[in-house]
Design an enzyme around this catalytic site. Sequence first.
Site, mmCIF file in Angstrom:
data_model
loop_
_atom_site.group_PDB
_atom_site.id
_atom_site.type_symbol
_atom_site.label_atom_id
_atom_site.label_comp_id
_atom_site.label_asym_id
_atom_site.label_seq_id
_atom_site.Cartn_x
_atom_site.Cartn_y
_atom_site.Cartn_z
ATOM 1 N N SER A 42 45.932 59.525 87.434
ATOM 2 C CA SER A 42 45.941 58.069 87.228
ATOM 3 C C SER A 42 46.767 57.449 88.353
ATOM 4 O O SER A 42 47.820 56.871 88.141
ATOM 5 C CB SER A 42 46.523 57.733 85.851
ATOM 6 O OG SER A 42 47.855 58.177 85.742
ATOM 7 N N HIS A 152 44.249 61.872 81.058
ATOM 8 C CA HIS A 152 44.751 63.246 80.994
ATOM 9 C C HIS A 152 44.171 64.026 79.819
ATOM 10 O O HIS A 152 44.495 65.193 79.636
ATOM 11 C CB HIS A 152 46.280 63.272 80.896
ATOM 12 C CG HIS A 152 46.951 62.667 82.089
ATOM 13 N ND1 HIS A 152 48.279 62.335 82.112
ATOM 14 C CD2 HIS A 152 46.457 62.333 83.310
ATOM 15 C CE1 HIS A 152 48.583 61.820 83.294
ATOM 16 N NE2 HIS A 152 47.498 61.802 84.031
ATOM 17 N N GLN A 160 48.087 56.699 77.674
ATOM 18 C CA GLN A 160 48.020 58.019 78.327
ATOM 19 C C GLN A 160 49.062 59.017 77.820
ATOM 20 O O GLN A 160 48.785 60.201 77.740
ATOM 21 C CB GLN A 160 48.195 57.798 79.833
ATOM 22 C CG GLN A 160 48.183 59.037 80.696
ATOM 23 C CD GLN A 160 48.326 58.686 82.166
ATOM 24 O OE1 GLN A 160 47.378 58.272 82.816
ATOM 25 N NE2 GLN A 160 49.532 58.829 82.700
ATOM 26 N N GLU A 161 50.268 58.522 77.500
ATOM 27 C CA GLU A 161 51.345 59.455 77.158
ATOM 28 C C GLU A 161 52.198 58.949 76.008
ATOM 29 O O GLU A 161 52.590 57.779 75.996
ATOM 30 C CB GLU A 161 52.268 59.660 78.374
ATOM 31 C CG GLU A 161 51.519 60.212 79.568
ATOM 32 C CD GLU A 161 52.325 60.202 80.857
ATOM 33 O OE1 GLU A 161 53.568 60.076 80.795
ATOM 34 O OE2 GLU A 161 51.693 60.315 81.920
ATOM 35 N N GLU A 204 49.093 67.586 80.802
ATOM 36 C CA GLU A 204 50.547 67.718 80.878
ATOM 37 C C GLU A 204 51.123 68.509 79.702
ATOM 38 O O GLU A 204 52.303 68.416 79.396
ATOM 39 C CB GLU A 204 51.193 66.332 80.994
ATOM 40 C CG GLU A 204 50.747 65.628 82.276
ATOM 41 C CD GLU A 204 51.466 64.324 82.560
ATOM 42 O OE1 GLU A 204 52.197 63.835 81.671
ATOM 43 O OE2 GLU A 204 51.294 63.799 83.670
ATOM 44 N N ASP A 241 53.666 55.939 78.067
ATOM 45 C CA ASP A 241 53.144 55.491 79.365
ATOM 46 C C ASP A 241 51.727 55.024 79.108
ATOM 47 O O ASP A 241 50.826 55.849 78.878
ATOM 48 C CB ASP A 241 53.166 56.622 80.397
ATOM 49 C CG ASP A 241 52.569 56.178 81.739
ATOM 50 O OD1 ASP A 241 52.287 54.962 81.896
ATOM 51 O OD2 ASP A 241 52.383 57.033 82.627
ATOM 52 N N GLU A 283 56.178 52.357 79.797
ATOM 53 C CA GLU A 283 55.832 52.488 81.217
ATOM 54 C C GLU A 283 54.458 51.885 81.475
ATOM 55 O O GLU A 283 53.542 52.055 80.669
ATOM 56 C CB GLU A 283 55.846 53.980 81.580
ATOM 57 C CG GLU A 283 55.438 54.293 83.019
ATOM 58 C CD GLU A 283 55.415 55.797 83.271
ATOM 59 O OE1 GLU A 283 56.125 56.552 82.574
ATOM 60 O OE2 GLU A 283 54.669 56.215 84.174
ATOM 61 N N ASP A 310 55.609 52.198 87.245
ATOM 62 C CA ASP A 310 55.075 53.393 87.930
ATOM 63 C C ASP A 310 53.996 52.940 88.917
ATOM 64 O O ASP A 310 54.274 52.690 90.090
ATOM 65 C CB ASP A 310 54.535 54.385 86.889
ATOM 66 C CG ASP A 310 53.752 55.531 87.526
ATOM 67 O OD1 ASP A 310 53.885 55.751 88.737
ATOM 68 O OD2 ASP A 310 52.991 56.232 86.817
ATOM 69 N N LYS A 335 58.232 58.950 91.904
ATOM 70 C CA LYS A 335 57.387 60.115 92.214
ATOM 71 C C LYS A 335 57.377 60.270 93.724
ATOM 72 O O LYS A 335 56.876 59.381 94.435
ATOM 73 C CB LYS A 335 55.954 59.862 91.750
ATOM 74 C CG LYS A 335 55.749 59.819 90.241
ATOM 75 C CD LYS A 335 54.371 59.235 89.933
ATOM 76 C CE LYS A 335 53.933 59.440 88.499
ATOM 77 N NZ LYS A 335 52.756 58.594 88.166
ATOM 78 N N HIS A 363 57.251 64.061 87.470
ATOM 79 C CA HIS A 363 56.213 64.981 87.946
ATOM 80 C C HIS A 363 54.908 64.215 88.161
ATOM 81 O O HIS A 363 54.863 63.000 87.975
ATOM 82 C CB HIS A 363 55.996 66.085 86.899
ATOM 83 C CG HIS A 363 55.408 65.573 85.605
ATOM 84 N ND1 HIS A 363 54.850 66.388 84.656
ATOM 85 C CD2 HIS A 363 55.289 64.302 85.107
ATOM 86 C CE1 HIS A 363 54.407 65.662 83.633
ATOM 87 N NE2 HIS A 363 54.664 64.399 83.880
ATOM 88 N N ARG A 364 53.823 64.932 88.483
ATOM 89 C CA ARG A 364 52.470 64.379 88.488
ATOM 90 C C ARG A 364 51.631 65.179 87.490
ATOM 91 O O ARG A 364 51.996 66.290 87.098
ATOM 92 C CB ARG A 364 51.808 64.500 89.880
ATOM 93 C CG ARG A 364 52.470 63.763 91.000
ATOM 94 C CD ARG A 364 52.746 62.302 90.731
ATOM 95 N NE ARG A 364 51.626 61.473 90.347
ATOM 96 C CZ ARG A 364 51.109 60.472 91.056
ATOM 97 N NH1 ARG A 364 51.622 60.190 92.238
ATOM 98 N NH2 ARG A 364 50.116 59.723 90.598
ATOM 99 N N SER A 365 50.481 64.623 87.121
ATOM 100 C CA SER A 365 49.640 65.370 86.172
ATOM 101 C C SER A 365 49.078 66.646 86.814
ATOM 102 O O SER A 365 48.864 67.650 86.139
ATOM 103 C CB SER A 365 48.531 64.484 85.627
ATOM 104 O OG SER A 365 47.797 63.898 86.676
ATOM 105 N N LYS A 386 60.774 62.956 83.575
ATOM 106 C CA LYS A 386 59.507 63.036 82.861
ATOM 107 C C LYS A 386 58.743 64.197 83.462
ATOM 108 O O LYS A 386 58.338 64.163 84.615
ATOM 109 C CB LYS A 386 58.758 61.708 83.083
ATOM 110 C CG LYS A 386 57.466 61.606 82.331
ATOM 111 C CD LYS A 386 56.870 60.212 82.451
ATOM 112 C CE LYS A 386 55.697 60.215 83.392
ATOM 113 N NZ LYS A 386 54.701 59.162 83.097
HETATM 114 P P1 PGA Z 1 49.488 60.885 87.169
HETATM 115 O O1 PGA Z 1 50.119 60.572 85.751
HETATM 116 O O2 PGA Z 1 50.297 61.946 87.811
HETATM 117 O O3 PGA Z 1 48.087 61.309 86.823
HETATM 118 O O4 PGA Z 1 49.520 59.592 87.938
HETATM 119 C C1 PGA Z 1 51.483 60.434 85.523
HETATM 120 C C2 PGA Z 1 51.854 59.004 85.252
HETATM 121 O O5 PGA Z 1 50.995 58.098 85.219
HETATM 122 O O6 PGA Z 1 53.035 58.739 85.073
HETATM 123 ZN ZN ZN Z 2 52.713 56.494 84.695
#
Ligand code: PGA
Ligand code: ZN
Length: 419
Positions: A42, A152, A160-161, A204, A241, A283, A310, A335, A363-365, A386
Site C-alpha cells: 500500500s 494485505h 488494513q491493520e 504481516e 492503520d 494511522e 504514513d 519507513k 517495517h514494510r508489508s 510497528k
Molecule cells: P505497506 O504497508 O508496507 O504495504 O505500505 C504498511 C503500512 O501501510 O503502514
Molecule cells: Zn500505513
Amino acid sequence: MSHVIEKLFAREVLDSRGNPTVEVEIHSGTKFGRFIVPSGASTGEHEAIELRDGNDRFHGKGVLNTISKIKQEIFPKIKGFQVSDQEGLDNLLIDLDGTVNKGNLGANAMLGISIANLKLAAKIEDKRLFEYIGSGTRLPCPMLNVINGGKHAGGNLAIQEFMLMPIGFDRFSEALRAGCEVYQELKKYLKKKYGGSAINVGDEGGFAPPIDQTKDALNALIESIENSGYSIEDQFYIGIDAAASEFYNEGKYFIDGKSLETEDFVAYYEEIIDAYPILLSLEDPFYENDFTSFSKLVSKYQRSKSIVGDDLTVTNVNRINMAIENNAMNYLLLKVNQIGTYTESLQAFNLTKSKDWGVVISHRSGETEDTFIADMAVGLDAERIKTGAPARSERVSKYNQLLRIEEYLGDNATYCNKL
Ligand code: PGA
Ligand code: ZN
C-alpha cells in the site's frame, strides 16, 4: 585510523512475499555491513521510486538492472569514501541521482548502500548498531498487527491493520509476552466464531478472518484482551492503520459496505472513537492528500489520540512540513525505504521531534530477515515500533532483536509506556 569503502557486493534476494529485492554488502578490511531493502504494497504516491526491471523475470519485479547500476555506476563513485561520513555518502548518492523522487538511481539501490554503510560503520567502531545510531536505552512499544485487512489480506475488511498496543507494562519483554498471549487468544476466538480458515494469516502475520465490519474486528481484539486476563486501557490499547488511500475514490470512502463522503467519514471516526475509548492510534485515517481532514481529528482530540502520518508524509521533510503547517498529525510513521537514505530518514525524525511529536519506526508489508529497524527504534529513542504480528520470522526477527537489546541493556533498559 581511517576506514574507507573498499569492496561492494550487490545481489538479488527474496522478500517475504517471494518477490526479488536488493541486498548490498559493503566491506572495509575484514569487516562488512549488509542490508536487505524491504518493499511496500500500500505504497504512498509520494514515496521515492523503487526501480524494477519490468521484463519477463519475476513478473517484471526483478532488480537485476538495479544491481548492475549499483555495481557499475555507483560503486566506482563511492569506492574509497570514508565509512564514518554517513551524511557525506548519502549526499553524494542524492547528487548522483539528481531527481526529487530517486527515480534515476532508485530508492532501493540507494537505501541498500546507505544502510549497509551505516552497519559497517558501527562494526568498525566495535559498537552495537543501536549504540552507534544514538544514545537511546528505551525500548519502544510494539504495535502488533494481529488482524490484517485491506491490501494485505484480500477480504472485505477496509481497514488494513488492527494493532495491539501493550502499553501498561514496565518492560518490553513483558509487553511482548502479553501481546503474544492475546494473539493466541484471538486465534481461538476467531476460529470459534468464524471457522478454521479465519486463522489464515495475511502479509504481516495477522489473521485475515472473513470480517467486513470495522467494529467486529475491534470487538474481537477487546474480547481477546479480556479473555487473556489483561485490563482494557490500563494495559492494552488498540491502534489502526486505515491506509485510507486504498479505499478512497473520487471523494468517497468505501467501508463497512457503505460509501461515505469525506465529512461523513470524519463523523464515522468520531463515533468509533466515542464507542471505543481503547482506540489510541489512527494511522492514515484519510487519503494521502487530505491534510484538512487529518487536522480535524488532531484539533478535536489533541494529544489524547495519536494521529499518524504514513502515506500522508512518506518520511519526507517537505511533506512533514506540510503536516506541520496544517497541524495534520502528532505522530510520524517512519519507513526508511520511503525516502531512500539514512540521513534523510534522520532529518524526517528530527523535524518531527522538533514539534515534540512522536515517531513509530515501521517495517514494510514485504519484509526480510533484516532487523535494522529494531536497532534504529532504540538508538533514536522512538516511542513505538510497528513490525507486524508475533508470527512469521520476518516480523518476529525484529521483536527478537529488541529482546536481545533489552537483555544487553539490563537495568538500564526502560520501556516506552507513554500514551
Ligand atoms: P505497506 O504497508 O508496507 O504495504 O505500505 C504498511 C503500512 O501501510 O503502514
Ligand atoms: Zn500505513
